[in-house]
Structure formats: C-alpha cells, structure tokens
Design a protein around this motif. Structure first.
Motif, short mmCIF file in Angstrom:
data_model
loop_
_atom_site.label_atom_id
_atom_site.label_comp_id
_atom_site.label_asym_id
_atom_site.label_seq_id
_atom_site.Cartn_x
_atom_site.Cartn_y
_atom_site.Cartn_z
N ASN A 124 -48.66 -24.89 18.44
CA ASN A 124 -49.59 -23.91 19.03
C ASN A 124 -50.34 -24.51 20.20
OD1 ASN A 124 -49.07 -21.85 17.17
ND2 ASN A 124 -50.72 -22.48 15.80
N SER B 31 -50.36 -18.98 19.03
CA SER B 31 -51.11 -18.73 17.80
C SER B 31 -50.27 -18.82 16.53
CB SER B 31 -51.76 -17.34 17.85
OG SER B 31 -52.67 -17.23 18.93
N ASP C 276 -44.96 -14.14 20.54
CA ASP C 276 -45.95 -14.73 19.64
C ASP C 276 -46.97 -13.65 19.37
OD1 ASP C 276 -46.96 -17.47 18.58
OD2 ASP C 276 -48.74 -16.67 19.59
#
Length: 264
Positions: free
Chosen positions: A11, A21, A201
């Motif tokens: 991340n 994330s 994501d």
C-alpha cells in the motif's frame, strides 16, 4: 508433494504520492485462503517488500521446490513499465511490478521474473496471481458489492518515479495480455486486467481490497472440490468487468494447465 506460497501486498509507496489502500488486505486474504488449503505461506507487506526482498523471496520459493510441488505467487500493488532494451517486447516496453522502494528506481521487470522462474525444478507447478496494472472500458457484470466512490488505479506512471531526463517517449501500445508476464515461465497466470487496462484498488463493505482479488476469493469459496482454474476464471468473469470496474481478468496457460484442479 508440498505446497508453497508467497503473498506480496504494498500500500505504502513513499515519495510517490500514490499510496494504495487494499493491497495489504489482498495479500493477507490470499495468505489466509492458501493456508486453509495446506500451503506454507510467506508474506511481504509494505516496507518488507523491497525489490531485494522480493527477488530473494521469489528465488527461495522457486528454487526450493521439488518435483510434484505447487508454488503460488500473489502480488498486489502498482504496476508500471520501462523501455524495452533487449528487443523482446513488440510494444517496446517491459512491464514491471513496483516494489516498496520504487522511489529509488527499483522495479521488478517481467524479464527478471522470467529469469527467477527458470530456477524451478522439473515437475514444479507455478501459478502467478497479479492484481495490478493498466486502462480501458466495458459495461457488464455484477458490482453490487462495491462501495460508493471512485476506485483508484493500480498503475504507477513512469513520470511518478523516474527522473525527468530518463523518461521514455510515450508510444501507443497494442492490446495484449499483461505484457511480458505471460512469458514469465510459470504454468498459469491469473491477472486482474488486460495489458491496456487498470486493475482497481477499491472498497467492499467498508474494507479496502483489489477488485480482482475480492471477486477471485469470493468465488473461490463456492467452487466445487473438483473445480479447475478454467472453471474458477469463468466464475470470476460473472463479476468483472462491470460498469464501475472496467477491467477484464485474464487467464494465461495451456489447455492442460487451465484444467488443473485449483490449488492442488
């Protein structure tokens, strides 16, 4: 016959302003699912996933396996590209994974992954799962699990991490399957999208995940015990691409390897 896995999730990309994330959750979820299926699992998360650590861990995983073993490598993080220097890429670009230290110019090229995969013994099965990379659009599939809000692309443009004087000319690229990773040397590649698309994501039920990982694991729990990778892939395609998640998952391998039983 042993089963080994390496699950990588990044991340945090310091110095890029391009943090993600859901990648650490992806790696954790893959590790849990594989552990339940009898795999010994190693994880590399964020800072631990430097290029040197990734190379060493992949090499240890591959070179330590013996005939009859199954090896799974999962990667969730940014993808990028660099100019091809050895003439093996029709589009003139080498695809690459982005380690934690990408800010220092550390990229893991498809050519390097191929070299690592050549260290395997005869009779070792290798599956590469990559939830990263590149952009496009279609509209279908079921994305009702997806939380509201725009997801973020898991692609890191060279301009973010390369020095200005090293930036390549931006040339058009053909629609091919995940670039050089199709030639990495494993038996099967499961990829989150086409080479010309982004893997997203995003967040499901308040928890960050990659879209491909989320639906791959959601469908994994419902597979019959005898299900093949080909069957699993078709189940994933019931969800992706969708209106808000315009990514086409890909499976690459021979007819025989696609019909292997999942994680056996």
């Amino acid at each position: 016959m042993a089963k080994h896995a390496l699950c990588i999730g990044i991340n945090n990309y310091p110095g890029t302003d391009s943090d993600l994330s859901g990648c650490v959750n992806d790696a954790t979820d893959w590790a849990d699912a594989l552990g339940e299926r009898g795999f010994s699992v190693t994880r590399l998360l964020d800072r631990a996933a430097s290029k040197a650590a990734m190379v060493q861990s992949i090499d240890t995983l591959i070179s330590g396996a013996v005939k009859g073993d199954t090896v799974v490598l999962s990667y969730s993080g940014h993808g990028t590209w660099v100019p091809d220097t050895d003439g093996d890429e029709p589009d003139g670009r080498d695809e690459a994974l982005c380690p934690w230290d990408i800010h220092d110019g550390q990229v893991l090229l498809d050519d390097e992954v191929h070299e690592l995969f050549t260290h395997r013994a005869a009779g070792v099965r290798i599956l590469l799962i990559s939830d990263s990379c590149h952009s496009g659009s279609v509209t279908r599939g079921d994305d009702s699990d997806l939380d509201a809000g725009m997801p973020r692309a898991r692609f890191l443009p060279p301009a973010v991490w390369m020095k200005a004087d090293a930036l390549p000319r931006d040339t058009a690229r053909p629609a091919r399957l995940f670039g050089g990773f199709t030639r990495a040397g494993g038996d099967l590649l499961l990829a989150g999208c086409l080479d010309t698309q982004f893997s997203w994501d995003t967040s499901f039920n308040g928890r960050p995940n990659g879209a491909f990982t989320y639906y791959a694991l959601k469908t994994l729990t419902t597979l019959p015990a005898t299900a093949s990778y080909e069957y699993w892939f078709k189940e994933i395609r019931n969800y992706l691409p969708s209106t808000r998640l315009p990514q086409d998952p890909q499976i690459f391998g021979t007819r025989t390897t696609r019909r292997f039983k999942v994680f056996v």
